[in-house]
Scaffold this active site. Structure first.
Site, mmCIF file in Angstrom:
data_model
loop_
_atom_site.group_PDB
_atom_site.id
_atom_site.type_symbol
_atom_site.label_atom_id
_atom_site.label_comp_id
_atom_site.label_asym_id
_atom_site.label_seq_id
_atom_site.Cartn_x
_atom_site.Cartn_y
_atom_site.Cartn_z
ATOM 1 N N HIS A 1 46.429 -23.827 -24.393
ATOM 2 C CA HIS A 1 46.716 -23.217 -25.676
ATOM 3 C C HIS A 1 46.802 -21.701 -25.499
ATOM 4 O O HIS A 1 46.039 -21.112 -24.742
ATOM 5 C CB HIS A 1 45.613 -23.536 -26.689
ATOM 6 N N GLU B 1 43.252 -18.144 -31.417
ATOM 7 C CA GLU B 1 42.334 -18.790 -30.479
ATOM 8 C C GLU B 1 40.949 -18.229 -30.753
ATOM 9 O O GLU B 1 40.806 -17.045 -31.102
ATOM 10 C CB GLU B 1 42.748 -18.546 -29.029
ATOM 11 N N ASP C 1 51.840 -20.828 -28.852
ATOM 12 C CA ASP C 1 51.741 -21.845 -29.898
ATOM 13 C C ASP C 1 52.466 -21.403 -31.165
ATOM 14 O O ASP C 1 53.051 -22.232 -31.878
ATOM 15 C CB ASP C 1 50.276 -22.149 -30.206
ATOM 16 N N ASP D 1 49.149 -18.068 -35.055
ATOM 17 C CA ASP D 1 48.156 -18.966 -34.475
ATOM 18 C C ASP D 1 47.018 -18.124 -33.927
ATOM 19 O O ASP D 1 47.219 -16.956 -33.544
ATOM 20 C CB ASP D 1 48.773 -19.806 -33.356
ATOM 21 N N HIS E 1 41.744 -22.784 -24.059
ATOM 22 C CA HIS E 1 42.677 -21.649 -24.035
ATOM 23 C C HIS E 1 42.609 -20.807 -22.757
ATOM 24 O O HIS E 1 43.463 -19.947 -22.543
ATOM 25 C CB HIS E 1 42.487 -20.752 -25.257
#
Length: 233
Positions: free
Chosen positions: A150, A9, A155, A7, A57
């Site tokens: 997040h 960001e 995640d 994942d 985030h």
């Protein structure tokens, strides 16, 4: 079989307009089981952080400004990814940013042939339902109570659990759990238990009187099936 759940960001939604990747988290699966190996890194995006992205985030430029540039950590990331299949939620988004960063530092882009998208999997399995990570964690009973904001590694950890479920992992888990339960409830003989003598099997045979009474009873039956020639055997 090795797969990487990952994942990212970012500072926004579109790398073509100047948005950058600021965090990546990866989880290694071996035969659909987490191996315990992970990769996690923050990157200095060399630009501002929009307030909308920071609200998602929680990563500020103040926090990121002393982190390495992606180009300085690219090889370490690639060494972890190797040539494995890469699993992401809405994978084209994450692949788009990852490949954009690789292209910026003159690295080969990762082929989309290695992409597995859990959103596409969820749409096939649950058409018409919500397919966000939060919604799917709720559907499959995956605990996400610690997910306040997040985070790429967090995640990825949730997504690893979800991916295993989407691949049928819960059925596998239930069968393993049943095996463990069977072991737990299995009663083993005590080591000092007395050894019982083995007794010969008892033979039960009808007496002459019983055989005679049976013959009299059979004679009273009207057309028994075993005497009907049209009835098999």
């Amino acid at each position: 079989m090795r797969e990487i759940i990952f994942d990212t960001e970012t500072t926004g939604f579109d790398p073509a307009s100047g948005d950058r990747m600021v965090e990546i988290g990866c989880i290694e699966l071996i035969n659909r089981v987490p191996s315990g190996r992970t990769f996690h890194a923050y990157y200095n995006p060399q630009r501002d952080m929009p307030s909308a992205a920071e609200a998602v985030h929680g990563l500020s430029i103040t926090f990121l400004k002393d982190k390495p540039l992606f180009e300085h950590g690219a090889q370490e990331l690639l060494d972890f990814l190797e040539d494995s299949m890469l699993v992401a939620h809405n994978a084209r988004f994450d692949f788009g940013f990852l490949n954009h960063e690789l292209k910026r530092c003159s690295r080969a882009e990762i082929s989309l042939d290695r992409m597995i998208d859990t959103v596409a999997m969820a749409r096939t399995l649950h058409p018409g339902a919500k397919h966000s990570l939060d919604a799917l964690c709720t559907r499959y009973g995956i605990d996400r109570s610690h997910r306040v904001k997040h985070g790429a590694l967090l995640d990825a950890e949730l997504l690893a659990q979800l991916y295993i479920e989407l691949r049928g992992g819960r059925q596998i888990g239930l069968s393993l759990a049943q095996e463990e339960a069977d072991k737990a409830y299995r009663v083993e003989p005590a080591q000092d238990a007395a050894v019982r003598p083995v007794r010969p099997a008892r033979v039960f045979m009808a007496s002459a009187e019983e055989l005679e009474r049976h013959a009299v009873f059979v004679a009273t039956l009207d057309k028994p099936l075993w005497l009907d020639g049209s009835h098999p055997g």
